[in-house]
Scaffold this active site. Structure first.
Site, short mmCIF file in Angstrom:
data_model
loop_
_atom_site.label_atom_id
_atom_site.label_comp_id
_atom_site.label_asym_id
_atom_site.label_seq_id
_atom_site.Cartn_x
_atom_site.Cartn_y
_atom_site.Cartn_z
CG HIS A 192 31.61 50.72 30.76
ND1 HIS A 192 32.09 51.81 31.49
CD2 HIS A 192 32.70 50.22 30.12
CE1 HIS A 192 33.38 51.96 31.27
NE2 HIS A 192 33.77 51.00 30.44
N GLY B 241 34.24 44.08 27.63
CA GLY B 241 33.27 44.83 28.39
C GLY B 241 32.48 45.83 27.58
CG HIS B 242 32.78 50.40 25.77
ND1 HIS B 242 32.60 50.68 24.45
CD2 HIS B 242 32.23 51.43 26.46
CE1 HIS B 242 31.97 51.84 24.33
NE2 HIS B 242 31.74 52.31 25.53
CG ASN C 63 34.87 44.97 32.50
OD1 ASN C 63 33.99 45.69 32.95
ND2 ASN C 63 36.15 45.19 32.75
CD GLU D 104 39.94 44.92 34.68
OE1 GLU D 104 40.04 46.16 34.71
OE2 GLU D 104 39.50 44.31 33.69
CD GLU E 199 42.87 41.10 30.64
OE1 GLU E 199 42.57 40.75 31.80
OE2 GLU E 199 42.18 41.90 29.99
CG HIS F 254 38.98 48.46 37.24
ND1 HIS F 254 39.61 49.17 36.25
CD2 HIS F 254 39.70 48.68 38.37
CE1 HIS F 254 40.68 49.77 36.76
NE2 HIS F 254 40.74 49.50 38.04
NE ARG G 125 38.97 54.10 37.44
CZ ARG G 125 39.89 54.14 36.45
NH1 ARG G 125 39.80 53.31 35.44
NH2 ARG G 125 40.86 55.01 36.49
CG HIS H 260 41.62 47.78 26.98
ND1 HIS H 260 41.39 48.81 26.11
CD2 HIS H 260 41.43 48.27 28.21
CE1 HIS H 260 41.08 49.88 26.81
NE2 HIS H 260 41.10 49.59 28.09
CB THR I 245 39.04 52.85 29.77
OG1 THR I 245 39.10 51.46 30.09
CG2 THR I 245 39.74 53.08 28.44
CB THR I 246 42.80 50.09 32.02
OG1 THR I 246 41.79 49.88 32.99
CG2 THR I 246 44.13 49.69 32.59
NE ARG J 255 36.70 56.89 36.68
CZ ARG J 255 37.72 57.13 35.85
NH1 ARG J 255 37.69 56.65 34.62
NH2 ARG J 255 38.75 57.83 36.23
N1 PXP Z 1 40.86 43.89 30.50
C1 PXP Z 1 41.29 44.87 31.33
C2 PXP Z 1 42.48 44.59 32.17
C3 PXP Z 1 40.62 46.10 31.40
O1 PXP Z 1 41.08 47.06 32.22
C4 PXP Z 1 39.47 46.29 30.61
C5 PXP Z 1 38.72 47.58 30.69
O2 PXP Z 1 38.18 47.76 31.95
C6 PXP Z 1 39.05 45.24 29.79
C7 PXP Z 1 39.77 44.07 29.73
C8 PXP Z 1 37.81 45.35 28.95
O3 PXP Z 1 38.02 46.30 27.98
P1 PXP Z 1 36.78 46.79 27.10
O4 PXP Z 1 35.81 47.41 28.03
O5 PXP Z 1 37.40 47.74 26.14
O6 PXP Z 1 36.22 45.56 26.44
#
Ligand code: PXP
Length: 238
Positions: free
Chosen positions: A10, A213-214, A7, A70, A151, A43, A45, A191, A100-101, A49
């Site tokens: 960021h 992602g993060h 992802n 997403e 997921e 994603h 949004r 996540h 975040t989500t 953002r």
């Molecule tokens: N999966 C979904 C559905 C998400 O919304 C996110 C965050 O955007 C992620 C995975 C990735 O999460 P993280 O950035 O904490 O790794």
């Protein structure tokens, strides 16, 4: 061994902090592909953002791996997704004030809206995944909606402050995940996964893909920072 979905939201967050054109998430996507990413997730949004429409359009054209978009269950974003036709759309909840989500999509409460959105996307050949909490009832509803994939939200496991809570949350993920497999659903998770907590999740039987992602974006700043400073230093050393 699960696939890795990267992802890159960021990377766009850093760009949007200055509303400039760097770093470009499209460049990051190319590097992620070279690094072995099996898919790229963004994603889009409603408040734009981080990821912008232009990013999704370019990624759709140039990615060699799967694009996973997403998106919220919203008419505007659904219309955009139908025009772009990513290989996969993951439906997520979205509140403007959240960082975040924050939880899975509650497909029991929002069943009619979710079903309509799923239908529209699937009619155009877009594979749909639902981002839900690790809860057997939610998985059962997802199976009834005839989506291809789910997921499972790993945030509660990832953010657990004690081993006991982590174990408890991990068990919920395993239980919901194994139930999903019996329902013929493709099983993805994501996540809050980090370099520290991912191994245990990756070993769960039957997972198709982890979306991260993060932590990857954060790590990339640190492992690349020294070189970036060195190159600037060289440039100004005349
Ligand atoms: N999966 C979904 C559905 C998400 O919304 C996110 C965050 O955007 C992620 C995975 C990735 O999460 P993280 O950035 O904490 O790794």
């Amino acid at each position: 061994m699960p696939l890795l979905g990267v992802n890159i939201d960021h990377v766009a967050t850093v760009r949007q902090a200055r509303r400039t054109n760097e770093p470009d998430p499209v460049h990051a996507a190319v590097l992620a592909e070279l690094g072995g990413a099996d898919s790229i997730t963004v994603h889009l949004r409603e408040d734009r953002r981080h990821i912008q429409d232009r990013d999704v359009r370019l990624l759709r054209e140039m990615l060699r791996v799967k694009l996973n978009l997403e998106m919220a269950v919203s008419d505007e974003i659904t219309a955009f997704a139908l025009s772009i036709r990513p290989e996969q759309a993951t439906l997520v909840p979205e509140k403007r004030e959240e960082i975040t989500t924050e939880g899975g999509l509650d497909i029991r409460t929002h069943r009619a809206r979710v079903e309509r959105c799923v239908q529209q996307l699937q009619d155009q050949g877009i594979q749909v995944s639902l981002f839900i909490d690790p809860d057997v009832t939610q998985v059962e509803l997802a199976a009834q909606m005839k989506v291809s994939a789910i997921e499972l939200h790993t945030g509660a496991y990832a953010e657990a402050r004690t081993n006991a809570v982590a174990d408890e949350e991990f068990d919920k993920i395993v239980e919901a995940g194994q139930f999903a497999l019996t329902q013929g659903l493709i099983l993805n998770m994501g996540h809050g996964l980090t370099y520290r907590n991912v191994r245990r999740v990756a070993e769960i039987h039957g997972i198709n893909e982890l979306n991260i992602g993060h932590s990857i974006v954060s790590h990339s700043i640190l492992v690349g920072f020294e070189r970036a400073v060195r190159e600037m230093k060289q440039l100004i050393t005349v």
